[in-house]
Motif scaffolding. Structure first.
Motif: not given
Length: 497
Positions: A223, A256, A311
């Motif tokens: 991520t 994600t 993120m």
């Protein structure tokens, strides 16, 4: 062959042709690359215009037997969670192809690697089989390793090695989790649709927790979230500008997207149990990424840390969905919709920012902000586009980031009433760091030793559409939200089982 399969494998086929041709000019390579990526974007627009999900919730499905001994197939399809990311991916790869019309050494190999990466990223977003998902997930590491090592700066080899080892370790953990899901399923299968329907580890206790842990670990490294983010800043700093744009804009979303496609719908019990831990990781990523970015003097490294921050908002949102009661489905839908919108928004905006850092380095041969000043007077287009991208990144109204973050905070607040206000501080810090960076680079007295020419036509043509799309989504988000919201509602239903 289906249209979706053509979309996925056309770039790979063109890459093979480019490498097989004994003699071809750099100009021909560049225009072949641009034509291919433009064709990909046109195909995505056609798919979007004719998108109608089937009873399974997916459109353009293809399901063929691949490895029958383990019930793994070539199963692909798109829905409201994947189609926006497919469109964002095609857009960014086209922008990078146009951007690379500037002088690019060994352009044939460079173009082939990017076309390979485009196939890999599109393939992952449309995968409906865990083994197929894993193959594309792993190949993305290989492609980006060679981009960083082959076209990066003076410490590129070390950064590429760190990137590969970290993310490859994460992929091994992910594979272990996939095998656990296969073993738990009755009948055994790697098919994502069937595993989601089965919910094979419902009320399983420890086995479900352990499998969730391995999957979350693998996706968290990609991520990345803290404390698995340390590969990201050196990889970005040493990568070429187009490589950084794809790494931040697309490859981070492979992680994600895995959360919303695999971890949440297949392990809803374990996800709800440990959602609070996910929320805490998200908030820490938001604040840590913003604070460390604030302390950077290197413009590109600063933007790399803002990716950790952005993120973190996504992780906060998907974690909060597990804490919201089943009676508040509106909050769940908002959080998931905001998370997917943030994936698209971050890809467009950060992709533009990294291409702009490439302009800075190409002119001045350094990312050190203290080496510049007063660039707005000599490079007004460069200054204007950087200002627009910076304001978009901090979530100013009128840009896609505002739409995404507003939904994330509104959807997360009922489930995480303490963590969500803390995450608001990330916006304030992000605003401070981008305003400070802009002031140091573009305002104040000019540095005579760092004369920077304005954007060229290829640079402008690659960056302007990305920012224009961020504005379009910010002002008229309905076309995107209408696609995401039904899929977000379906995901909420699966999570509440």
């Amino acid at each position: 062959m289906s249209v979706l399969s053509i979309l996925v494998f056309l770039p790979l086929a063109v890459a093979a042709v480019l490498l097989a041709m004994p003699r071809i000019s750099d100009t021909a390579v560049s225009w072949t690359w641009i034509t291919t990526t433009a064709t990909e974007l046109v195909l995505v627009i056609v798919l979007w215009a004719n998108y109608t999900p089937s009873e399974s919730g997916f459109a353009y499905e293809v399901n063929r037997s691949w490895i029958p001994s383990v019930n793994s197939g070539y199963h692909i399809g798109i829905d409201g969670l994947s189609l926006p990311l497919v469109a964002m991916t095609a857009t960014l790869f086209l922008a990078c192809a146009i951007y690379s019309l500037r002088h690019t050494p060994r352009v044939r190999a460079f173009a082939a690697l990017f076309l390979f990466l485009e196939t890999v990223c599109l393939g992952l977003f449309v995968s409906l089989d865990l083994i197929l998902f894993f193959v594309f997930f792993d190949l993305s590491i290989v492609g980006m390793y060679f981009v960083i090592a082959g076209w990066g700066h003076h410490k590129a080899a070390q950064a590429a090695q760190k990137f590969f080892l970290y993310t490859f370790l994460g992929s091994l953990a992910l594979l272990l989790g996939f095998i656990g899901l296969f073993v738990a399923a009755e009948p055994n299968t790697f098919d994502i649709v069937r595993l989601t329907e089965q919910n094979p580890l419902a009320e399983s206790g420890t086995p479900g927790v352990l499998i969730l842990l391995t999957i979350v670990l693998g996706l968290a490294v990609k991520t990345p979230t803290i404390p698995f983010h340390t590969w990201l800043p050196p990889a970005h700093t040493e990568a070429p500008a187009a490589g950084s744009a794809i790494l931040a804009g697309v490859l981070l979303k492979l992680g994600t997207y895995g959360f919303v496609r695999i971890a949440m719908p297949m392990l809803p019990d374990a996800w709800r149990t440990y959602a609070q831990a996910i929320v805490i990781i998200g908030v820490l990523s938001v604040l840590y990424g913003a604070l460390v970015a604030l302390g950077q003097h290197d413009f590109k490294r600063m933007i790399a840390y803002t990716s950790v921050n952005h993120m973190g908002y996504i992780i906060l949102a998907i974690g909060a969905t597990g804490l919201v009661t089943t009676t508040n489905t509106q909050a769940q839908n908002l959080a998931v919709t905001g998370a997917v919108t943030q994936m698209v928004s971050h890809g467009l905006i950060t992709g533009a920012l990294f291409l702009l850092t490439g302009v800075l380095h190409e002119r001045g041969r350094t990312y050190d902000m203290n080496s510049y000043g007063g660039l707005a007077a000599r490079a007004p287009r460069f200054a204007g586009l950087t200002a627009a991208a910076a304001f978009a990144a901090l979530g100013l109204p009128g840009f896609s980031g505002f739409i995404a973050e507003f939904q994330i905070f509104t959807g997360s607040l009922p489930g995480a009433p303490i963590a969500t206000p803390l995450a608001f501080l990330g916006i304030l810090i992000t605003a401070a760091l981008f305003l400070r960076a802009f002031q140091r680079l573009f305002l104040g007295p000019p540095q005579a030793t760092r004369a920077v020419a304005d954007l060229t036509t290829p640079e402008t043509a690659s960056i302007v559409p990305l920012i224009a799309l961020a504005i379009l989504i910010g002002l008229f988000p309905r076309f995107l939200l209408d696609l995401i919201e039904p899929a977000a509602h379906t995901l909420g239903t699966l999570l509440n089982r």
